[in-house]
Design an enzyme around this catalytic site. Sequence first.
Site, short mmCIF file in Angstrom:
data_model
loop_
_atom_site.label_atom_id
_atom_site.label_comp_id
_atom_site.label_asym_id
_atom_site.label_seq_id
_atom_site.Cartn_x
_atom_site.Cartn_y
_atom_site.Cartn_z
N ARG A 163 -0.38 9.16 4.61
CA ARG A 163 -1.61 8.69 5.55
C ARG A 163 -3.10 9.15 4.96
NH1 ARG A 163 0.09 4.13 8.70
NH2 ARG A 163 2.56 4.54 8.98
N HIS A 167 -3.81 7.22 1.79
CA HIS A 167 -4.14 5.68 2.25
C HIS A 167 -5.63 5.77 2.84
CE1 HIS A 167 -3.91 2.42 5.25
NE2 HIS A 167 -3.34 1.71 3.95
N SER A 227 0.89 -1.06 -0.08
CA SER A 227 0.07 -0.05 0.01
C SER A 227 0.79 1.22 0.08
CB SER A 227 -0.84 0.12 1.19
OG SER A 227 -1.65 -1.00 1.06
#
Length: 211
Positions: A43, A46, A20
């Site tokens: 982040r 994500h 990822s």
Amino acid sequence: MSTEERTGWVRDPAEIYRQSFALIRAETDLSGLPEDLVDVAIRLVHACGMSDIVADLAFSSGAGTWGRQALAAGATVLVDAEMVAHGIIRRFFSSPAQRVLCTLNDPRTEAIAAAKATTRSAAAVELWEPHLAGAIVAIGNAPTALFRLLEILRAGAPRPALVLGFPVGFVGAAESKEALRTAGVPFLTLRGRRGGSALAAAAVNALGRAS
């Protein structure tokens, strides 16, 4: 043939994590970001699966550093929605006593909203003032909460260490975030209509991981 080869999906959590973040770094242009916000941006990508949001991030100088320092010092995190509160990972906090405070369902909020003819989200912000000094504010739902926060700051309320402005929607979201950009308080926000509780919580978690 392995199970993964037969089924076509990865089961190992460490491998999912590795792939990822490798894909995010490969597909996302992070070159325009200051170093203290690179991990935060990763982040955020994500959390939503959209690498293009990085181009719409807006921030004040040193926002990531301010946020990390505040969390490391035990700052209270003020949030506009229970979804934001539940998305924040407490184990990243510096102290077990560190608080995440959501006043949306405080018994006083509904009465304030009725008296001021406003939303519950905006009314909930009225209860933040005793906790604002040095706090992290994470707004991931209501533009009215961000608008009201900026009003009370202009009126002289204590200043938070950082405002993470991720309200979402078609009415007021983009405008409230534009107002945040000129409010004179440390901030990180996402221009336009996109946002949400997952992004607000992800930003807090990213800052907490590195604090």
